[in-house]
Design a protein around this motif. Structure first.
Motif, PDB file in Angstrom:
ATOM      1  N   PHE A  64     -42.977  11.563  49.394  1.00  0.00           N
ATOM      2  CA  PHE A  64     -44.241  12.337  49.401  1.00  0.00           C
ATOM      3  C   PHE A  64     -45.354  11.427  48.780  1.00  0.00           C
ATOM      4  N   LEU A  65     -44.761  10.835  47.447  1.00  0.00           N
ATOM      5  CA  LEU A  65     -45.728  10.108  46.793  1.00  0.00           C
ATOM      6  C   LEU A  65     -46.041   8.847  47.504  1.00  0.00           C
ATOM      7  N   GLY A  67     -46.961   8.577  50.345  1.00  0.00           N
ATOM      8  CA  GLY A  67     -48.025   8.794  51.355  1.00  0.00           C
ATOM      9  C   GLY A  67     -47.340   9.491  52.455  1.00  0.00           C
ATOM     10  N   ASN A  68     -46.245   9.728  52.541  1.00  0.00           N
ATOM     11  CA  ASN A  68     -45.683  10.740  53.829  1.00  0.00           C
ATOM     12  C   ASN A  68     -45.771  12.165  53.304  1.00  0.00           C
ATOM     13  N   VAL A  69     -47.022  12.840  53.214  1.00  0.00           N
ATOM     14  CA  VAL A  69     -47.337  14.164  52.575  1.00  0.00           C
ATOM     15  C   VAL A  69     -46.884  14.951  53.622  1.00  0.00           C
ATOM     16  N   VAL A  90     -42.218  15.839  42.043  1.00  0.00           N
ATOM     17  CA  VAL A  90     -43.220  14.985  42.477  1.00  0.00           C
ATOM     18  C   VAL A  90     -43.826  14.530  41.004  1.00  0.00           C
ATOM     19  N   TYR A 278     -47.812  23.009  59.200  1.00  0.00           N
ATOM     20  CA  TYR A 278     -47.231  21.827  58.509  1.00  0.00           C
ATOM     21  C   TYR A 278     -46.349  21.131  59.312  1.00  0.00           C
TER      22      TYR A 278
END
Length: 668
Positions: A64-65, A67-69, A90, A278
């Motif tokens: 996630f961090l 960039g793969n939000v 996170v 999402y």
């Protein structure tokens, strides 16, 4: 914290300057205390060994961090945790990177933030937040035992949103259509001497539509991340509001509660719509949720579930006295904690009884009571309790008990003070009526709380090093051998990856008896594009498909077999990732050999391995002698030994800045 009445000074007759100064001092004292408390909680979670489920949370947070939000490529466990637990992981990875310390810090922050939210609900119209209430809260829920900490690692991240939604609901009821609400300022010049607000507190304008928007958002945030909160948060609020609609005589109040019921439904709908969008945008696979496969238990099963539920509940409240010596001093402390459970249920029953009678309209106590009973019914009446860690679904029970008991005690104290009666719970105790007056009652509570806290602290030992496990030992060994990427069964794979701080990437695979395939459960499909050259097999496998014989049958004889305590490591001189049996052509699509659409969803969610047929390309590769891949080793780390970590011998250096931020946010 409550401050004493101040008479002011010559320069400031109103006393406002003195009040502000004392509030600042109180805030500083609380911040220092909370940081020390955070150290204690961190030390507690450090004793709880990581497993692959929580290791996957660390890896998901890292992705996630990066960039793969939208978490594209991820196969989840049926619950996204996106707006609940994942937030804290996170933060943990942001500070500590992929490591065991990130896992410990995430769990610590999740618990601290949850309890900060709970403290907001300790204020009542009778008295505000105080040292006495802090001690009561700590005695009941503030010093969790190891069993409770183990359960609190998951499904606790959304309680903050539930607690904040109840704070907003209180303001909605106080504001009504007037657009104003009395703030509960206590312990200030407005106190009447008994700790109650005399009604002269400041009034502030609050927009009712804005309050409802906040209420919907908070409930939606809880439900987006965890479907458990439909039961704990949305349904209780809806039931409470609908009941008030049918029992209120005032049309304005009926309309207001109708709007609250509509807001609860809107929050549920919003969370579902957001989740759909999402996953539609990102392409992540949520997998089959637990509620979709949940079934009701038989009568015999329900009876067993009740026993298991009560066992979990007593152990969570640090009251696991079963099997201990009756005459043991430790047993006395455990019985004090055990008394919290019947007291909590007693308060729940009284709150709901008074709601039905129309004498109690406290949304906090009623919604928490309904929510706790509903989640309890869900785990008792269904097969969820059959899981070995089912206690995680109601791990927040001690915190809810603490809020309910403290609020109910305030209610009784207010009634006793108005009627000049003895303190609550003392009328039937011989000799206590004349001794435990309303003024002496708080002192008795403090003494009892201190005894309970002492019982919680007696077995505690300070340790900030992550718990040592066979997976952490394996991680050290793999790093020392210079191995970088390989496969194992789920409960070894990601735990080893995180323990090695991503120096060794071990991915989970599913065995079919003669081959291995992607394990579509809490993983990222991109992991299986990574070259790999070893397989970890337990010497005593608990699943036959992961035995040493099955590994050899799937990949052939290895170039080398390494041995470490409980494991064999089969090292190959080629890239065995090309020999995994899975229909997903993601790796070929990236190389340009195929232009097919990525297959993300398995045909059978309950048994993903059923979909995997022999891949002709893999068979062809085997027949041609299997092209040798580059040796996947890291010569620089061959003699490195255990990964170097920051020195944390002092204990206070573990991401102190994050704990300070968390503490100050609670004060604000």
């Amino acid at each position: 914290m409550d401050l004493p009445n101040l008479s002011g000074s010559a320069d400031d007759p109103s006393g406002k300057s003195s009040v502000s100064r004392n509030k600042l001092i109180g805030a500083i004292v609380f911040a220092v205390w909370f940081i020390i408390y955070g150290v204690y909680i961190y030390s507690g979670f450090a004793k709880i060994a990581i497993d692959s489920d929580f290791a996957c949370m660390v890896l998901e947070a890292s992705d996630f961090l990066s960039g793969n939000v939208f978490l594209s490529g991820w196969y989840q466990t049926g619950i996204s945790f996106l707006t609940t637990d994942l937030i804290y992981f996170v933060l943990g990875v942001l500070v500590e990177g992929v490591s065991l310390e990130a896992y410990i810090l995430a769990c610590t922050l999740m618990f601290l933030v949850m309890t900060l939210g709970a403290r907001l609900l300790l204020r009542t119209s009778y008295s505000g937040y105080s040292v006495q209430k802090e001690l009561m809260f700590l005695a009941i829920a503030g010093f969790p035992c190891v069993f409770s900490l183990t359960a609190l690692r998951s499904h606790a991240g959304g309680m903050l949103w539930i607690f904040l939604s109840l704070v907003v609901l209180l303001y909605i009821e106080k504001t009504g259509f007037s657009g104003r609400a009395d703030s509960e300022r206590t312990g200030s010049n407005e106190s009447d001497g008994n700790g109650r607000n005399n009604g002269n507190g400041r009034r502030m304008k609050i927009s009712l539509p804005l309050l409802y928007a906040a209420y919907i958002l908070l409930l939606a945030l809880a439900c987006i991340g965890d479907s458990t909160y439909f039961i704990v948060g949305v349904v209780p609020a809806f039931v409470y509001a609908v009941y008030r609609v049918f029992t209120e005589t005032d049309d304005k109040k009926r309309f207001l509660n109708g709007a609250t019921a509509a807001a609860a439904i809107s929050a549920a709908v919003l969370s579902i719509v957001f989740s759909k969008l999402y996953y539609m945008i990102g392409g992540a696979v949520k997998n089959g949720s637990k509620e979709s496969t949940m079934v009701f238990e038989s009568f015999e099963g329900i009876k067993d579930n009740v026993f298991t539920y009560l066992t979990y509940l007593f152990n969570m409240n640090d009251a696991g006295f079963m099997g201990l010596n009756v005459a043991s001093p430790e047993t006395l402390f455990l019985f004090l904690h055990a008394a919290v459970i019947p007291a909590g249920f007693f308060v729940i029953i009284l709150c709901l009884r008074d709601m039905l009678k129309g004498t109690e309209k406290d949304p906090v106590s009623i919604c928490l009571s309904l929510g706790f009973l509903m989640i309890s019914a869900a785990v008792i009446l269904t097969d969820i309790m059959g899981e070995s860690k089912a206690g995680r679904y109601f791990s927040f029970a001690p915190v809810i008990f603490a809020i309910l008991i403290i609020r109910y005690a305030d209610r009784l104290l207010a009634e006793a003070s108005e009627k000049e009666e003895p303190a609550p719970f003392t009328k039937t105790v011989s000799g206590a009526v004349s001794f435990l007056t309303v003024k002496r009652y708080p002192a008795a509570i403090v003494v009892l709380s201190v005894l309970m806290i002492a019982g919680s602290l007696l077995p505690f030992s300070v340790s900030f090093e992550p718990a040592e496990t066979q997976q952490t030992q394996l991680a050290d060994f793999l790093v020392s051998q210079g191995l970088v990427s390989g496969y194992a069964q789920h409960w070894d794979a990601s735990a080893v990856t995180v323990a090695s701080e991503n120096k060794v990437k071990v991915r989970a695979v599913r065995g079919t008896g003669s081959s291995y395939t992607i394990y579509r459960w809490f993983c990222n499909e991109d992991w299986y594009d990574e070259p790999a050259n070893f397989f970890v097999a337990r010497k005593v496998p608990f699943l036959e498909n992961y035995s040493a014989e099955k590994v050899v049958k799937a990949f052939g004889e290895p170039q080398q077999i390494l041995e470490n305590d409980k494991y064999y490591i089969y090292v190959y001189d080629r890239d065995i990732s090309k020999e995994l049996k899975w229909k997903n052509d993601h790796k070929n699509r990236q190389s340009g050999s195929l232009k097919t659409k990525t297959i993300r969803k398995p045909k059978n969610k309950n048994n993903p391995e059923d979909e995997n047929k022999n891949n002709p390309e893999d068979e062809k590769q085997k027949q041609s002698g299997r092209r040798k891949a580059e040796t996947i080793r890291n010569p620089d780390n061959k003699k490195a030994g255990r990964p170097v970590r920051q020195d944390r011998s002092a204990g206070f250096l573990f991401s102190g800045r994050v704990l300070i931020v968390a503490s100050l946010s609670g004060l604000l």
